[in-house]
Design a protein around this motif. Structure first.
Motif, short mmCIF file in Angstrom:
data_model
loop_
_atom_site.label_atom_id
_atom_site.label_comp_id
_atom_site.label_asym_id
_atom_site.label_seq_id
_atom_site.Cartn_x
_atom_site.Cartn_y
_atom_site.Cartn_z
N ARG A 49 3.24 -0.89 3.44
CA ARG A 49 2.88 -2.12 4.14
C ARG A 49 2.44 -3.18 3.14
N VAL A 81 0.19 -6.09 1.99
CA VAL A 81 -1.18 -6.53 2.30
C VAL A 81 -1.52 -7.71 1.41
N SER A 120 -3.52 -9.80 -1.28
CA SER A 120 -4.29 -9.41 -2.47
C SER A 120 -5.76 -9.75 -2.32
N ILE A 122 -8.31 -6.99 -0.92
CA ILE A 122 -8.52 -5.78 -1.71
C ILE A 122 -9.67 -5.98 -2.68
N ASP A 179 0.84 -1.20 0.00
CA ASP A 179 0.00 0.00 0.00
C ASP A 179 0.87 1.25 0.00
N ARG A 180 0.22 2.40 0.03
CA ARG A 180 0.95 3.67 -0.08
C ARG A 180 1.84 3.95 1.13
N ASN A 181 1.62 3.24 2.22
CA ASN A 181 2.46 3.40 3.41
C ASN A 181 3.58 2.37 3.47
N TYR A 204 -11.32 0.55 -8.04
CA TYR A 204 -10.43 1.68 -8.32
C TYR A 204 -10.29 2.01 -9.80
N PRO A 247 -4.54 2.08 -5.96
CA PRO A 247 -3.63 2.70 -4.98
C PRO A 247 -2.68 1.71 -4.32
N PHE A 248 -2.26 0.71 -5.05
CA PHE A 248 -1.33 -0.29 -4.53
C PHE A 248 -0.25 -0.54 -5.57
#
Length: 681
Positions: free
Chosen positions: A533, A535, A537, A540, A529-531, A545, A550-551
């Motif tokens: 981290r 995650v 799949s 999601i 993710d944008r931070n 989107y 956003p990944f």
């Protein structure tokens, strides 16, 4: 009806109505309050149970995956020619800010070279004296330098650049009457050429090409160079000038002066920059525009004692260009091929094609004694046949090996080109286009660089002007083309992650993960993710989107990683780089336009060693360590190019198929420029 009974009926009817609304369907025996109050019906009639609503099954939502559009090809647009505004020529005279000691003479050309050096050194000394603090020693008391001052160049601190040119003869000044005579002269030129003319003749109002009422020998030399522009792959008509007769008056000679200056500036710009702007061809072309300083070009030509040599020096000064120029001359003197094969021919075993008989004839012509001993009987039996018989497969494979291409036994464009060659006209066209395109690159390549030619499916490493390494490549497909640009290699990443480009994520992988959200988790990919981290799949909603996911998705290092052992990076906005691949079998293919745009190398270890300055043993040892990068001590230029005619290591020009049809786009752009200039004559 009593009031009490009426109130009771009203309460019952209200309750029934509310029940009907709550169940979205009214009881069959009481549709309205009026019916309930006044219809004659049994007082205690059994009530129908409210209908139970069963929700209808909703159709399953079908998500259409979005697409990310790649770069596009454009309809080439030319800039219009403009009329030169001769009324804007306002000569600068002494006292009006002019920098010249005499009209038309550049201050850098006054006096001899020795005198000019002496002047610069004296100015530098004066500057040092004026900049010394109070109380500092004067130059008279300072120790004298050990060497002769006249032969010692000034330091960087005192003089950053010295421009010294040969002494020029005096030039005839342009009179105000001669300048006024130009007001009715309609001369069309490119905007920067027109501006340079006005600026130059305002600063230096004197003739370059005219003296004593006639055109000079310098002008004659320039006219000859312009008339021979076809030797440089240019069109002489673009530089045509109206030459006045021997009895021409001042007005005609002044007009000739301006027209020749305009056309020689056009030639100079074309020689150095090229005739077209490559970035207007497509989004796949990415070049920084080269500078054009028309005022200083005219000054340099004014000062030059050999203007033909000066103009020749504006063309690319590398061995590739010289080989292309020699090839163009050779082709124009050569005879046309007597057998011409359709370059798009494709013939597989068992098929019949009229071009096949021509291929067999050409193979027979090129066959040496060894070839004939092994395949001569079979080849002879089938000469003249249009059918690709099964027993001819070994013959075709041997012929493919003979001309140095993949021996898959299928006759395609690459085989046709290697065996039949180009027609004379096609070869000339490819060379002329290559001579245009090479002007987009630096005039003089560095001593060390990597060169990738997409249509050749090859990459080369050059050091000290010599090709030290060459290898096969796999390049972008037609849908995901490799760009045409230059950059610098800065590092090599070992055991790399493959960061999936946005276009590939959306266009290729999103449809898969929409059907199977666990696809990335199961196949060695990480979703970030944008931070930063990681995650799962499956957590999601990939359909939420569109194309703006956003990944980021990356493939972990490993045997199945798309980049193999390493990637060689020259960071660029197109996310293109060189890398290894687990799909080694693709290098045996004839057409290797198979990637998503990056360049796969057949021997990435050798290329990594070359750019890092290592040997292959060092690379092998580094591969025993985990993921990481090694930064180059000195960046290496890399040219990701597109040439369908290009010299090999020996200087012989080889020809390649136009895999992306880019030559057609360049040709169309050149035709537009030619038409614009012809209309402006």
């Amino acid at each position: 009806m009593t009031t009490t009974r009426y109130a009771r009926l009203l309460a019952l009817s209200t309750a029934a109505t509310l029940t009907a609304f709550a169940t979205c369907t009214a009881p069959a025996s009481a549709q309205t309050l009026f019916d309930m109050l006044f219809r004659d019906r049994p007082r205690h009639a059994p009530q129908q149970p409210p209908a139970v609503m069963v929700p209808a099954e909703q159709p399953k939502k079908v998500v259409t995956p979005p697409k990310v559009a790649g770069p596009q090809y454009y309809t080439y647009k030319t800039d219009p020619l403009i009329r030169v505004d001769f009324s804007a020529i306002v000569p600068q005279r002494q006292g009006d800010g002019a920098s010249l000691s005499a009209p038309g003479i550049d201050h850098t050309t006054v006096g001899t070279i020795e005198d000019r050096i002496e002047e610069v050194l004296e100015d530098a000394k004066a500057t040092e004296v004026s900049s010394q603090p109070e109380g500092a020693s004067s130059p008279a008391t300072a120790p004298e330098p050990a060497s002769d001052a006249a032969s010692t160049p000034p330091s960087i601190e005192t003089q950053t650049e010295i421009t010294i040119q040969a002494e020029a003869p005096p030039a005839e000044p342009l009179t105000e009457e001669q300048i006024r005579s130009l007001q009715d002269f309609a001369l069309l030129a490119e905007k920067n050429v027109a501006e340079a003319l006005v600026a130059y003749y305002s600063q230096e109002p004197s003739f370059i090409w005219v003296a004593d009422g006639a055109i000079t020998e310098k002008a004659q030399a320039v006219l000859k160079t312009l008339s021979q522009a076809d030797q440089e792959g240019l069109d002489p008509h673009d530089y045509a000038v109206t030459v006045p007769g021997s009895d021409a008056g001042e007005g005609a000679l002044t007009a000739f002066e301006m027209e020749l200056s305009a056309r020689v500036l056009r030639y100079a710009r074309d020689a150095h920059n090229g005739r077209i702007d490559p970035n207007r061809i497509s989004g796949y072309h990415d070049f920084k525009p080269k500078e054009f300083d028309g005022v200083n070009l005219l000054r340099d030509m004014r000062a030059s004692t050999d203007v033909a040599a000066f103009l020749d020096g504006l063309h690319p000064q590398n061995a590739y260009y010289k080989a292309l120029r020699a090839e163009l001359a050779r082709l124009r003197d050569s005879a046309e091929n007597d057998i011409i094969v359709d370059p798009k021919t494709v013939v597989k075993p068992g098929q019949t094609n009229p071009e096949f008989a021509k291929i067999l004839t050409l193979i027979s012509r090129r066959a040496d004694e060894t070839f004939r001993i092994e395949h001569g009987d079979v080849l002879t039996r089938h000469l003249g046949s249009d059918t690709y018989a099964q027993e001819l497969v070994p013959v075709i494979k041997a012929a493919q090996r003979m001309v140095g291409i993949g021996d898959d036994g299928v006759i395609g464009p690459r085989t046709v080109l290697a065996i039949a060659g180009e027609s004379k006209a096609s070869s000339i066209e490819k060379v002329r286009i290559a001579m245009e395109q090479i002007r987009w690159l630096p005039s003089d390549f560095t001593d060390r660089y990597v060169f990738i030619n997409t249509p050749a499916f090859e990459a080369y490493y050059v050091e000290d002007g010599k090709q030290k390494l060459s290898m096969r490549t796999v390049v972008g497909r037609l849908e995901t083309q490799t760009f045409f640009f230059q950059n610098e290699i800065s590092y090599v990443e070992f055991h790399p992650y493959w960061g999936m480009p946005r276009s590939i994520l959306v266009n290729t992988y999103l449809p898969r993960v929409l059907k199977d959200p666990s696809y990335f988790d199961r196949n060695g990919y990480e979703v970030v993710d944008r931070n930063g981290r990681v995650v799962s799949s499956t957590a999601i909603d990939w359909s939420a989107y569109g194309a703006n996911i956003p990944f980021d998705v990356r493939q972990r290092p490993g045997a199945n990683n798309a980049l193999g052992e390493m990637k060689i990076m020259f960071p660029n906005p197109h996310a293109i780089y060189m890398h290894d691949t687990p799909d080694k079998h693709l290098f045996a293919r004839e057409n290797r336009a198979l990637s998503n745009g990056c360049i796969r190398l057949s021997d990435p270890r050798a290329m990594a060693a070359a750019v890092l300055g290592w040997d292959k043993e060092q690379v092998a040892k580094r591969l025993q360590a985990p993921h990481g990068r090694e930064t180059l001590k000195v960046k290496v230029p890399v040219y990701v190019s597109y040439f369908t005619a290009w010299p090999d290591e020996s200087g012989e020009v080889r020809y390649f198929n136009d895999v992306y049809s880019r030559d057609e786009k360049v040709r169309a752009a050149l035709d537009k420029v030619g038409a614009l200039r012809a209309a402006g004559v």
